[in-house]
Design a protein around this motif. Structure first.
Motif, PDB file in Angstrom:
ATOM      1  N   ILE A  73       0.860  -1.122  -0.032  1.00  0.00           N
ATOM      2  CA  ILE A  73       0.226   0.093  -0.006  1.00  0.00           C
ATOM      3  C   ILE A  73       0.926   1.165  -0.117  1.00  0.00           C
ATOM      4  N   ASN A  74       0.666   2.302  -1.000  1.00  0.00           N
ATOM      5  CA  ASN A  74       1.399   3.390  -1.003  1.00  0.00           C
ATOM      6  C   ASN A  74       0.920   4.598  -0.263  1.00  0.00           C
ATOM      7  N   SER A  75       1.717   5.757  -0.240  1.00  0.00           N
ATOM      8  CA  SER A  75       1.370   6.894   0.722  1.00  0.00           C
ATOM      9  C   SER A  75      -0.147   7.402   0.458  1.00  0.00           C
ATOM     10  N   THR A  76      -0.608   6.855  -0.666  1.00  0.00           N
ATOM     11  CA  THR A  76      -2.054   7.366  -0.882  1.00  0.00           C
ATOM     12  C   THR A  76      -2.892   6.297  -0.812  1.00  0.00           C
ATOM     13  N   ASN A  77      -2.599   5.346  -0.188  1.00  0.00           N
ATOM     14  CA  ASN A  77      -3.429   4.252   0.079  1.00  0.00           C
ATOM     15  C   ASN A  77      -3.866   3.363  -0.925  1.00  0.00           C
ATOM     16  N   SER A  79      -3.005   0.047  -3.580  1.00  0.00           N
ATOM     17  CA  SER A  79      -2.228  -1.023  -3.698  1.00  0.00           C
ATOM     18  C   SER A  79      -1.297  -1.113  -4.914  1.00  0.00           C
ATOM     19  N   GLU A  80       0.070  -1.336  -4.612  1.00  0.00           N
ATOM     20  CA  GLU A  80       0.810  -1.473  -5.813  1.00  0.00           C
ATOM     21  C   GLU A  80       1.593  -2.765  -6.039  1.00  0.00           C
ATOM     22  N   THR A  81       1.912  -3.036  -7.155  1.00  0.00           N
ATOM     23  CA  THR A  81       2.285  -4.437  -7.222  1.00  0.00           C
ATOM     24  C   THR A  81       3.925  -4.240  -7.509  1.00  0.00           C
ATOM     25  N   TYR A  82       4.476  -5.417  -6.877  1.00  0.00           N
ATOM     26  CA  TYR A  82       5.961  -5.378  -6.772  1.00  0.00           C
ATOM     27  C   TYR A  82       6.428  -6.764  -7.066  1.00  0.00           C
ATOM     28  N   LEU A  83       7.590  -6.570  -8.143  1.00  0.00           N
ATOM     29  CA  LEU A  83       8.182  -7.821  -8.580  1.00  0.00           C
ATOM     30  C   LEU A  83       9.601  -8.105  -7.992  1.00  0.00           C
ATOM     31  N   ASN A  84       9.846  -8.941  -7.282  1.00  0.00           N
ATOM     32  CA  ASN A  84      11.148  -9.118  -6.623  1.00  0.00           C
ATOM     33  C   ASN A  84      11.641  -7.681  -6.244  1.00  0.00           C
ATOM     34  N   GLY A  85      10.629  -7.230  -5.344  1.00  0.00           N
ATOM     35  CA  GLY A  85      10.879  -6.135  -4.567  1.00  0.00           C
ATOM     36  C   GLY A  85      10.971  -4.937  -5.310  1.00  0.00           C
TER      37      GLY A  85
END
Ligand code: DC
Length: 229
Positions: A73-77, A79-85
């Motif tokens: 969850i980023n600063s604006t609430n 949800s963002e996708t992460y691939l290998n960090g």
């Protein structure tokens, strides 16, 4: 009053508003949102960047072991996708990925790996997950299943605008062609093809606004959450 924690599955065709609806519903209910399409997109990005041959099962199995997908969850609430960090929220939405994702998501090994992760993510319930096979395969026991579709042209316009909002100008014909192709691949593949679960509620979003879609799903969800124990 006792509230039940439920699992909400939102499935349907490409670009008919599943993610926007699922995202907004999860925010209203205070539920976790999981974009299963983003997971297939992240795998596709990895395969593209590492030149994984889609016809080579060994290479695919090896690559899948190196793919770690998480949501933060980023600063604006959001949800963002992460691939290998690494934050891959933008690159997974490019046409380069869209053009290959249906092929990648039709691969059995890929589906097995993703479905296992998705089930783990939904174990605690209180989750809204959107995709193609959530109500049929990932969570056949989901408490609420929604199946969405809309007219092709409306879907293409919406997707084109979404891309434009992300700074990508794509020809409407190209967007439409990609949607038609993905619909075809998604519905005709051997592994977990896109289809409406028997107990899913159908929602045609051609002539309704996003707010109306969200209201309808929240209304249905609340009837399950507050309903008989
Ligand atoms: O929802 P989306 O358009 O971001 O999904 C991208 C692709 O991933 C879609 O063409 C089919 C595939 N997909 C899938 O096979 N199963 C899911 N549960 C979600 C997406």
């Amino acid at each position: 009053m006792n509230f039940r924690k439920i699992v909400i599955a939102v499935d349907g065709y490409s670009a008919c508003g599943k993610s926007s609806t699922a995202k907004a519903v999860s925010a209203i209910l205070g539920y976790r949102y999981i974009d299963s399409g983003a997971m297939y997109r992240a795998v596709t990005l990895y395969f593209l960047d590492h030149h994984v041959a889609l016809s080579n099962p060994k290479e695919i199995a090896r690559a899948l072991k190196k793919v770690d997908i998480t949501f933060r969850i980023n600063s604006t609430n959001k949800s963002e996708t992460y691939l290998n960090g690494l934050n891959v929220d933008k690159p997974i939405r490019t046409m380069r990925v869209s053009e290959l994702v249906s092929q990648v998501s039709a691969i059995r090994e890929v589906r097995i790996a993703m479905v296992e992760q998705q089930r783990r993510m939904g174990r605690e319930k209180a989750v809204v997950m959107d995709g193609r096979d959530i109500g049929t395969v990932v969570f056949p026991q989901a408490d609420l299943k929604i199946f969405m579709n809309a007219d092709l042209l409306v879907r293409a316009f919406r997707r084109q605008k979404e891309l434009l909002d992300r700074g990508q100008l794509v020809d409407l014909d190209d967007v439409m062609e990609n949607i038609i192709l993905r619909d075809k691949t998604d519905t005709t593949r051997a592994e977990s093809p896109l289809k409406q679960a028997e107990d899913a509620i159908f929602l045609d979003t051609t002539n309704i606004t996003l707010d109306e879609q969200v209201d309808e799903v929240v209304r249905l969800a609340l009837s399950k959450i507050i309903g008989p124990q």
